[in-house]
Write a protein that holds these residues in place. Structure first.
Motif, PDB file in Angstrom:
ATOM      1  N   GLN A 455       9.641 -10.291 -16.158  1.00  0.00           N
ATOM      2  CA  GLN A 455       9.767  -9.377 -17.278  1.00  0.00           C
ATOM      3  C   GLN A 455      10.181 -10.061 -18.569  1.00  0.00           C
ATOM      4  OE1 GLN A 455       8.872  -6.178 -17.019  1.00  0.00           O
ATOM      5  NE2 GLN A 455       8.280  -6.699 -14.901  1.00  0.00           N
ATOM      6  N   THR A 456      10.611 -11.309 -18.508  1.00  0.00           N
ATOM      7  CA  THR A 456      11.058 -12.001 -19.729  1.00  0.00           C
ATOM      8  C   THR A 456       9.891 -12.527 -20.541  1.00  0.00           C
ATOM      9  OG1 THR A 456      11.231 -14.125 -18.589  1.00  0.00           O
ATOM     10  CG2 THR A 456      13.184 -12.716 -18.603  1.00  0.00           C
ATOM     11  N   LEU A 457       8.684 -12.557 -19.939  1.00  0.00           N
ATOM     12  CA  LEU A 457       7.513 -13.076 -20.635  1.00  0.00           C
ATOM     13  C   LEU A 457       6.712 -11.936 -21.242  1.00  0.00           C
ATOM     14  CD1 LEU A 457       6.293 -15.684 -17.980  1.00  0.00           C
ATOM     15  CD2 LEU A 457       7.571 -16.158 -20.071  1.00  0.00           C
ATOM     16  N   THR A 458       6.245 -12.152 -22.463  1.00  0.00           N
ATOM     17  CA  THR A 458       5.381 -11.171 -23.112  1.00  0.00           C
ATOM     18  C   THR A 458       3.984 -11.277 -22.524  1.00  0.00           C
ATOM     19  OG1 THR A 458       4.680 -12.698 -24.853  1.00  0.00           O
ATOM     20  CG2 THR A 458       6.711 -11.400 -25.248  1.00  0.00           C
ATOM     21  N   GLU A 459       3.152 -10.260 -22.797  1.00  0.00           N
ATOM     22  CA  GLU A 459       1.770 -10.289 -22.317  1.00  0.00           C
ATOM     23  C   GLU A 459       1.013 -11.484 -22.880  1.00  0.00           C
ATOM     24  OE1 GLU A 459       0.309  -8.472 -19.997  1.00  0.00           O
ATOM     25  OE2 GLU A 459       2.305  -7.607 -19.664  1.00  0.00           O
ATOM     26  N   LYS A 460       1.324 -11.788 -24.146  1.00  0.00           N
ATOM     27  CA  LYS A 460       0.661 -12.916 -24.794  1.00  0.00           C
ATOM     28  C   LYS A 460       1.032 -14.223 -24.092  1.00  0.00           C
ATOM     29  CE  LYS A 460      -1.806 -14.829 -28.079  1.00  0.00           C
ATOM     30  NZ  LYS A 460      -3.266 -14.650 -28.089  1.00  0.00           N
ATOM     31  N   GLU A 461       2.330 -14.385 -23.774  1.00  0.00           N
ATOM     32  CA  GLU A 461       2.781 -15.599 -23.093  1.00  0.00           C
ATOM     33  C   GLU A 461       2.152 -15.720 -21.706  1.00  0.00           C
ATOM     34  OE1 GLU A 461       7.259 -16.417 -24.885  1.00  0.00           O
ATOM     35  OE2 GLU A 461       6.978 -14.801 -23.396  1.00  0.00           O
ATOM     36  N   LYS A 462       1.994 -14.525 -21.059  1.00  0.00           N
ATOM     37  CA  LYS A 462       1.367 -14.560 -19.748  1.00  0.00           C
ATOM     38  C   LYS A 462      -0.097 -15.005 -19.841  1.00  0.00           C
ATOM     39  CE  LYS A 462       4.348 -11.051 -17.669  1.00  0.00           C
ATOM     40  NZ  LYS A 462       4.426  -9.707 -17.076  1.00  0.00           N
ATOM     41  N   GLU A 463      -0.783 -14.486 -20.886  1.00  0.00           N
ATOM     42  CA  GLU A 463      -2.176 -14.879 -21.071  1.00  0.00           C
ATOM     43  C   GLU A 463      -2.294 -16.375 -21.340  1.00  0.00           C
ATOM     44  OE1 GLU A 463      -3.742 -12.534 -24.204  1.00  0.00           O
ATOM     45  OE2 GLU A 463      -3.624 -10.625 -23.092  1.00  0.00           O
ATOM     46  N   ILE A 464      -1.376 -16.878 -22.177  1.00  0.00           N
ATOM     47  CA  ILE A 464      -1.382 -18.321 -22.489  1.00  0.00           C
ATOM     48  C   ILE A 464      -1.129 -19.141 -21.221  1.00  0.00           C
ATOM     49  CG2 ILE A 464      -0.130 -20.144 -23.705  1.00  0.00           C
ATOM     50  CD1 ILE A 464       0.341 -18.106 -25.978  1.00  0.00           C
ATOM     51  N   GLU A 465      -0.213 -18.675 -20.392  1.00  0.00           N
ATOM     52  CA  GLU A 465       0.130 -19.396 -19.167  1.00  0.00           C
ATOM     53  C   GLU A 465      -1.039 -19.390 -18.194  1.00  0.00           C
ATOM     54  OE1 GLU A 465       2.361 -21.782 -16.703  1.00  0.00           O
ATOM     55  OE2 GLU A 465       2.615 -21.259 -18.822  1.00  0.00           O
ATOM     56  N   VAL A 466      -1.747 -18.240 -18.115  1.00  0.00           N
ATOM     57  CA  VAL A 466      -2.923 -18.165 -17.241  1.00  0.00           C
ATOM     58  C   VAL A 466      -3.974 -19.179 -17.678  1.00  0.00           C
ATOM     59  CG1 VAL A 466      -4.878 -16.723 -16.574  1.00  0.00           C
ATOM     60  CG2 VAL A 466      -2.567 -15.780 -16.518  1.00  0.00           C
ATOM     61  N   GLU A 467      -4.215 -19.260 -18.985  1.00  0.00           N
ATOM     62  CA  GLU A 467      -5.197 -20.205 -19.509  1.00  0.00           C
ATOM     63  C   GLU A 467      -4.765 -21.658 -19.260  1.00  0.00           C
ATOM     64  OE1 GLU A 467      -8.209 -19.554 -20.653  1.00  0.00           O
ATOM     65  OE2 GLU A 467      -7.757 -17.458 -20.149  1.00  0.00           O
ATOM     66  N   ARG A 468      -3.439 -21.883 -19.382  1.00  0.00           N
ATOM     67  CA  ARG A 468      -2.928 -23.251 -19.138  1.00  0.00           C
ATOM     68  C   ARG A 468      -3.162 -23.679 -17.684  1.00  0.00           C
ATOM     69  NH1 ARG A 468       0.875 -25.910 -16.779  1.00  0.00           N
ATOM     70  NH2 ARG A 468       1.795 -24.011 -15.906  1.00  0.00           N
TER      71      ARG A 468
END
Length: 567
Positions: A455-468
């Motif tokens: 829950q500490t990660l934003t949707e944007k951060e999650k998307e960036i992490e998925v791409e990484r």
């Protein structure tokens, strides 16, 4: 370790039963156990002329080959006695005693020279044996084809009572033999009959030696000869026998095939069988075919010997899994080179290099087997390491330790630490990265679940992490493909190195074989030139011209071989 020879007495090697020849299996078994090179001494001659006595002396025994005390021949077929060579350590002296030739009633000759006329079988050599298998049945073989493998000729004359002299001058036994071999001028049938055996001996046996023996004892004691001590025999005779034995021991060469191939017991066994089978089937014994038949057996064994050496060396040197493919290929290359050397040393007459090609195919398969074992060993070790290193992390995930705010970053940090630990482990082998990436890919859904529940990660951060994660996975896949390509290139390079190593050693062997054959041909040429000179001096123009034709044919072969060597 060289085998010991334990023959207490002679044994029949080739039985002659009503004119049918058969090799004795027990004698062949003895030959097959002799690993040392052999020196073969065979004696041939008329009935009741003391052949067996001389052979017993060569064996260093008083008894052995049957002497007999009557006109009945005691030697049927060919008898063999193998003893350690008294002058050549590591060699075996193979003595062959043959049954007498000719008619018992016609062997009492007043003049030993007349015995030369009895050797009519010498004139039939080219009709009874062939040196090579020729596609042209009408092609004549010259004496050079036979000289290369015929033995030296030693002429022994027993009960010699004549004075050794010619034209009133004393001569040696060897000079007496030369005198005995002189040809008669004339073209009558009688002259031809006289000349033919002498001419054959001169052509086929360039190296000749003669020994004469006085009567050993009074005729009445001859029947007890093998029981008498040397002091009871004529001293001249005792010395003559000693000189004869010394000459045979010192001058008889190791039996050698064309190309310098030394013959041991098993090789002699194979030759015996080939010749006996050919004669029994009505064919002409052929030297070339006999050698090729022997080569088939030897070369097949040479392949297996080389493969066994390769397996032994790889078994000692290789510790699976190897860190890199190149490490394994380097070990393979060294072992392969030694294996080829083993084959080259043990093989000969490998027509069209069929056996060396078979060796290359077997070594390539062995290499591929080791590569497969190396891959499996690496996969097993890496899988075990992953299980040991990452199973605690999987247990923590099941316990929900990372299913909390900030858990994803903790999970990724722990994952990186474990990957570092995995990379630091030694001797993982060539599958290390592929097994790791396969494992990580299988856990992508678990990683994504932890990411989505943080829950500490934003949707944007999650998307960036998925791409990484996707980019990291793609990069790893690209690296794996590059590694596979590099391994394929290494395998191709190794195949080329293997080919070049086979070619290099084969070329070197062919050069040695050519040099050996040229050496043999040069020796034959020198002997032919000497014989031609003698024929000219004796005034035999026709025979001299025939010899000149043979010399020219031999010189042509030698020129062709030298050109082949240079090219």
């Amino acid at each position: 370790m060289a085998s010991e020879v334990h023959m207490t007495g002679p044994m029949c090697l080739i039985e002659n039963t009503n004119g049918r020849l058969m090799a004795n299996p027990e004698a062949l078994k003895i030959l097959s156990a002799i690993t040392q090179p052999v020196v073969v001494v065979a004696i041939v001659g008329l009935y009741r002329t003391g052949k067996s006595y001389l052979m017993n002396k060569l064996a260093g025994k008083k008894k052995g080959f049957s002497l007999g005390s009557t006109v009945q021949s005691h030697t049927k077929g060919i008898w063999m006695w193998c003893v350690p060579h008294p002058k050549k350590p590591g060699h075996v002296l193979v003595l062959l005693d043959t049954e007498g030739l000719g008619d018992v009633e016609k062997v009492r000759l007043k003049d030993p020279i007349q015995a030369m006329d009895q050797l009519h079988y010498v004139t039939e050599l080219t009709h009874r044996i062939r040196s090579k298998s020729s596609p042209d049945e009408n092609e004549n073989e010259d004496s050079a084809d036979f000289v290369s493998f015929f033995p030296d000729f030693v002429w022994t004359l027993r009960d010699f009572s004549l004075d050794l002299e010619a034209d009133g001058q004393p001569i040696t036994a060897d000079e007496y033999l030369t005198y005995s071999l002189k040809l008669k001028q004339g073209t009558s049938e009688k002259d031809k009959t006289f000349n033919l055996p002498r001419l054959c001996i001169r052509k086929f046996f360039p190296k000749k030696k003669c020994f004469v023996f006085d009567r050993p004892v009074h005729r009445k004691k001859l029947a007890q000869l093998e029981k008498l001590h040397d002091e009871e025999l004529d001293p001249e005779f005792v010395q003559q026998v000693a000189d004869f034995c010394s000459y045979i021991f010192s001058n008889s060469k190791t039996k050698t095939l064309s190309g310098g191939i030394k013959v041991n017991g098993p090789r002699l066994e194979s030759l015996v069988l080939t010749y006996v089978n050919a004669i029994s089937s009505g064919d002409l014994p052929c030297m070339e075919n006999a050698v090729l038949a022997l080569a088939q057996i030897e070369n097949s064994a040479a392949v297996q010997k080389a493969v066994a050496h390769y397996e032994q060396q790889m078994g000692q040197k290789v510790q699976l899994p190897t860190e890199t493919l190149q490490e394994l290929l380097d070990l393979h290359r060294d072992s392969e080179r030694e294996a080829i050397e083993v084959f080259i040393r043990s093989s000969f007459k490998d027509v069209d290099h069929l056996f060396q090609k078979e060796l290359a195919a077997q070594l390539e398969k062995k290499r591929d087997d080791f590569c497969k074992q190396n891959q499996e060993a690496s996969s097993d070790r890496c899988s075990a390491l992953l299980q040991d290193i990452f199973s605690p992390l999987e247990e923590e995930v099941k316990m929900g330790i990372y299913s909390k705010p900030g858990g994803y970053r903790l999970f990724i940090q722990k994952l990186q630490d474990l990957k570092k630990k995995y990379h630091e482990e030694p001797r993982k082998g060539i599958q290390a990265e592929e097994i790791l990436q396969t494992y990580l890919k299988s856990k992508e859904s678990m990683t994504d679940a932890i990411l989505q529940t943080d829950q500490t990660l934003t949707e944007k951060e999650k998307e960036i992490e998925v791409e990484r994660v996707k980019a990291e996975s793609a990069q790893a896949s690209t690296k794996m493909l590059q590694e596979i390509q590099r391994k394929n290139e290494q395998m191709m390079e190794q195949k080329e190195r293997s080919y070049q190593e086979h070619l290099k050693q084969l070329t070197e062997k062919m050069e040695r074989d050519r040099a050996q054959l040229l050496k043999e041909q040069e020796r034959t040429l020198a002997l032919k030139l000497q014989e031609q000179e003698r024929l000219l001096k004796e005034g035999f123009q026709t025979e001299s011209r025939k010899m000149q034709n043979e010399i020219q044919d031999l010189q042509k072969k030698m020129r062709q071989r030298r050109i082949c060597t240079i090219s």
